[in-house]
Design an enzyme around this catalytic site. Structure first.
Site, short mmCIF file in Angstrom:
data_model
loop_
_atom_site.label_atom_id
_atom_site.label_comp_id
_atom_site.label_asym_id
_atom_site.label_seq_id
_atom_site.Cartn_x
_atom_site.Cartn_y
_atom_site.Cartn_z
CE LYS A 197 41.06 -65.51 -27.72
NZ LYS A 197 39.99 -66.36 -27.20
NE ARG A 208 34.87 -63.29 -31.58
CZ ARG A 208 35.29 -62.06 -31.33
NH1 ARG A 208 34.67 -61.02 -31.87
NH2 ARG A 208 36.34 -61.87 -30.55
CE LYS A 220 34.79 -62.45 -27.22
NZ LYS A 220 35.01 -63.91 -27.30
CD GLU A 236 47.98 -61.15 -20.03
OE1 GLU A 236 47.76 -62.22 -19.42
OE2 GLU A 236 47.33 -60.11 -19.81
CE LYS A 251 42.32 -68.07 -30.69
NZ LYS A 251 41.31 -68.44 -29.76
CB SER A 277 38.16 -69.61 -37.57
OG SER A 277 37.97 -68.33 -37.00
CE1 TYR A 316 38.87 -74.60 -36.32
CE2 TYR A 316 40.48 -72.84 -36.61
CZ TYR A 316 39.44 -73.41 -35.90
OH TYR A 316 38.97 -72.79 -34.78
#
Ligand code: PBG
Length: 321
Positions: A197, A208, A220, A236, A251, A277, A316
């Protein structure tokens, strides 16, 4: 004229093109994300995501059932938490009768054969919007966060979720969650790890704002990956695989097709992509301005994910199926 090779012969008609098609996109590749409101009969527009609404669970069930009839096998849920339920620790994330566990119970009753995926991360529940619990200096404390994440995953499992999807990027969370699930007998609950990610304040921004989860300070970068780094994604992913992840996720989507391709080559686990998004919003903004057609852009993007190796795609764009 004699030519040894005429590659256009393999593209000469629809029939030949269809015969030779390498990847096929199908509704069963799609995981449909939903933003969950409390209550009943509620539907709220998301300004930055034209065509996508925050919905209460009864309306999500109706939408999900329609998608399931078209072949979609899974949906995932993100909670719109009322600010009165947010606190520093994201305690609401562990509430067995909270928004997400209640919605899981409802959906598994209404549409039992549809898989429900729930996100494991604290950001929709914390006042500061971080995915874990910060220390006094603001740095998100890994091991303190793990305790909350385990409890969050357990409350989703008790509600009957099919797949928990940790998206927090803390070290060791897959193992912590796997152990906690198995200890309570939830050996059949799968873990889909958001393993690679990347930090993307731009492309996560519509998400968000829909959840009011924009970090109140900082960013982040101390837990999500840097867009400059590919090798860390291997670390990871292999770590999450060794800790018991059943599926891996990359992502955001299109900017990370190279990562998706590389990870798919390096693991035997199913690998998914998240067309996030902001990627949805970019297409819809151009569509609404008449620059190009959204359906064509989504079909091309989703096909590209498949070609790069995705076994499933969070997107989406499900209204265009
Ligand atoms: C956070 C989370 C994010 C998304 C899914 N889970 C945003 C973030 O990391 O701030 C983004 C999804 C999207 O943009 O569609 N745990």
């Amino acid at each position: 004229m004699h030519l040894l090779s005429r590659p256009r012969r393999n593209r000469k008609s629809e029939t030949i093109r269809t015969l030779l098609q390498e990847v096929q996109l199908s509704p069963s590749d799609i995981v449909a994300p939903f933003y969950l409101l409390s209550g009943k009969g509620r539907k709220e527009e998301i300004i930055s995501m034209p065509g996508i609404f925050k919905l209460s669970v009864d309306l999500i069930a109706k939408e999900a059932e329609k998608l399931h009839k078209k072949g979609v096998q899974a949906i995932c849920l993100f909670p719109v938490t009322d600010s009165s339920h947010k606190d520093f620790y994201g305690t609401e994330a562990m509430n067995d009768s909270g928004l997400i566990p209640s919605a899981i119970r409802f959906l598994k009753k209404e549409v039992p054969s549809l898989a429900v995926i729930s996100d494991v991360a604290l950001d929709p529940y914390t006042t500061h919007g971080h995915d874990g619990i910060p220390d006094a200096d603001g740095y998100v404390n890994n091991d303190k966060s793990l305790r909350m994440l385990k409890a969050q995953a357990l409350s989703q499992a008790r509600a009957g979720v099919d797949i928990v999807a940790p998206s927090d990027m803390m070290d060791g969370r897959v193992l912590a969650i796997r152990k906690a699930l198995d200890k309570e007998g939830f050996t059949q609950v799968s873990i889909l790890s958001y393993a690679a990610k990347y930090t993307s304040p731009a492309l996560y921004s519509p998400f968000r704002s829909a959840l009011s989860s924009t970090p109140s300070y900082g960013d982040k970068k101390s837990y999500q990956l840097s867009p400059s780094n590919a090798k860390e994604a291997y670390i990871e992913c292999s770590q999450d695989e060794n800790e018991g992840a059943d599926m891996l996720l990359v992502k955001p989507g299109l900017p990370y097709l190279d990562i998706l391709y590389r990870i798919k080559q390096s693991t035997s686990l199913p690998v998914g992509a998240f067309h996030v998004s902001g990627e949805y919003s970019m297409v819809m903004a151009a569509h609404d301005k008449g620059f190009f057609d959204a359906k064509g852009a989504f079909d091309e993007a989703l096909t590209a994910f498949k070609r790069a190796g995705a076994d499933f795609i969070f997107s989406y764009s499900y209204n265009f199926l």
